[in-house]
Enzyme design. Structure first.
Site, PDB file in Angstrom:
ATOM      1  CB  CYS A 140     129.997 155.445  87.561  1.00  0.00           C
ATOM      2  SG  CYS A 140     129.667 157.249  87.835  1.00  0.00           S
ATOM      3  CG  HIS A 143     126.964 153.945  91.054  1.00  0.00           C
ATOM      4  ND1 HIS A 143     128.257 153.573  91.371  1.00  0.00           N
ATOM      5  CD2 HIS A 143     127.143 154.990  90.816  1.00  0.00           C
ATOM      6  CE1 HIS A 143     129.241 154.649  91.067  1.00  0.00           C
ATOM      7  NE2 HIS A 143     128.453 155.378  90.635  1.00  0.00           N
ATOM      8  CD  GLU A 194     127.967 149.722  92.045  1.00  0.00           C
ATOM      9  OE1 GLU A 194     127.479 149.713  90.836  1.00  0.00           O
ATOM     10  OE2 GLU A 194     128.746 150.967  92.104  1.00  0.00           O
TER      11      GLU A 194
HETATM   12  N1  GLN Z   1     132.989 161.755  88.245  1.00  0.00           N
HETATM   13  C1  GLN Z   1     133.671 160.493  88.609  1.00  0.00           C
HETATM   14  C2  GLN Z   1     134.749 160.606  87.462  1.00  0.00           C
HETATM   15  O1  GLN Z   1     135.093 161.454  86.436  1.00  0.00           O
HETATM   16  C3  GLN Z   1     133.104 159.254  88.238  1.00  0.00           C
HETATM   17  C4  GLN Z   1     132.102 159.055  89.484  1.00  0.00           C
HETATM   18  C5  GLN Z   1     131.620 157.936  90.039  1.00  0.00           C
HETATM   19  O2  GLN Z   1     132.415 156.792  89.428  1.00  0.00           O
HETATM   20  N2  GLN Z   1     130.344 157.666  90.902  1.00  0.00           N
HETATM   21  O3  GLN Z   1     135.875 159.646  87.751  1.00  0.00           O
END
Ligand code: GLN
Length: 212
Positions: free
Chosen positions: A78, A171, A173
């Site tokens: 992410c 995710h 994890e």
């Molecule tokens: N929206 C977040 C960002 O742009 C990432 C979201 C996440 O890691 N769950 O940094």
């Protein structure tokens, strides 16, 4: 064998717990010295703007780039995927430009802030991954050395690998999933002891397994 988890912000505890669940020693990385004896690094989800600032503030940028260039596996989830991308839609400066992709932050918009789905990830076997997306990024384009590991049903790319760098929009994890972390641990073991591994070079093959 120790695998680092960048622990400046975000869901680092969950990654450390997943590593513990598969019997791998995880190290919380906050300062460059914490990288001294790790043979792989995980960049967690969180807020990429904050993670970016803390990487710069604590002088982590160059040592992480050096670790990656040595062939050690780097896994971003992410926000971690955003941190690794060479191009961010909107023109933000890249942070650790190791993954040749164009990434769009918060790509699912406000209506669909978070969702969960079953995702086919052929390199991990036949059982789909239960994937949780939270204000997730999407990959809009990939460079020639990037293997696509998973797409949503509409074709959008949500998991990739370029040599020793792996990234997911979602995710693993936050679920009972351990296969991504096992893959990273296998790559780390081969990187640490190339002679004892499967005989493969530290940089894994570019060929996609399972991508059609
Ligand atoms: N929206 C977040 C960002 O742009 C990432 C979201 C996440 O890691 N769950 O940094």
């Amino acid at each position: 064998m120790k695998i680092g988890v960048l622990a400046v912000q975000g869901a680092f505890r969950e990654h450390l717990a997943t590593l513990a669940a598969i019997g791998v020693e995880g190290v919380a990385v906050r300062l460059p010295a914490d990288l001294d004896d790790v043979v792989g690094l995980i960049l967690p989800g969180g807020e990429s703007t904050t993670i970016r600032q803390l990487i710069e503030r604590w002088g982590l940028r160059e040592p992480i780039l050096a670790l990656a260039r040595s062939g050690a596996p780097i896994f971003g989830t992410c926000a971690g995927m955003i941190i690794l991308s060479t191009q961010i839609v909107g023109g933000e400066e890249p942070v650790l430009p190791l993954l040749h992709v164009v990434v769009e932050r918060n790509a699912f918009g406000r209506q669909l802030d978070s969702f969960e789905t079953q995702l086919a990830v052929p390199v991990l076997g036949d059982t789909p991954v239960h994937a949780i997306f939270i204000r997730a990024p999407i990959i809009e384009a990939v460079g020639p050395d990037v293997d696509v590991l998973a797409r949503l049903e509409d074709g959008r790319i949500v998991a990739v690998r370029e040599h020793n760098v792996i990234a997911t929009s979602f995710h693993p994890e936050l679920t009972v999933e351990t296969r991504f972390h096992r893959l990273v641990a296998t790559m780390a073991a081969e990187h640490a002891n190339p002679a004892e591994g499967s005989g493969r070079r530290p940089h894994p093959t570019r060929r996609s397994r399972g991508e059609s």
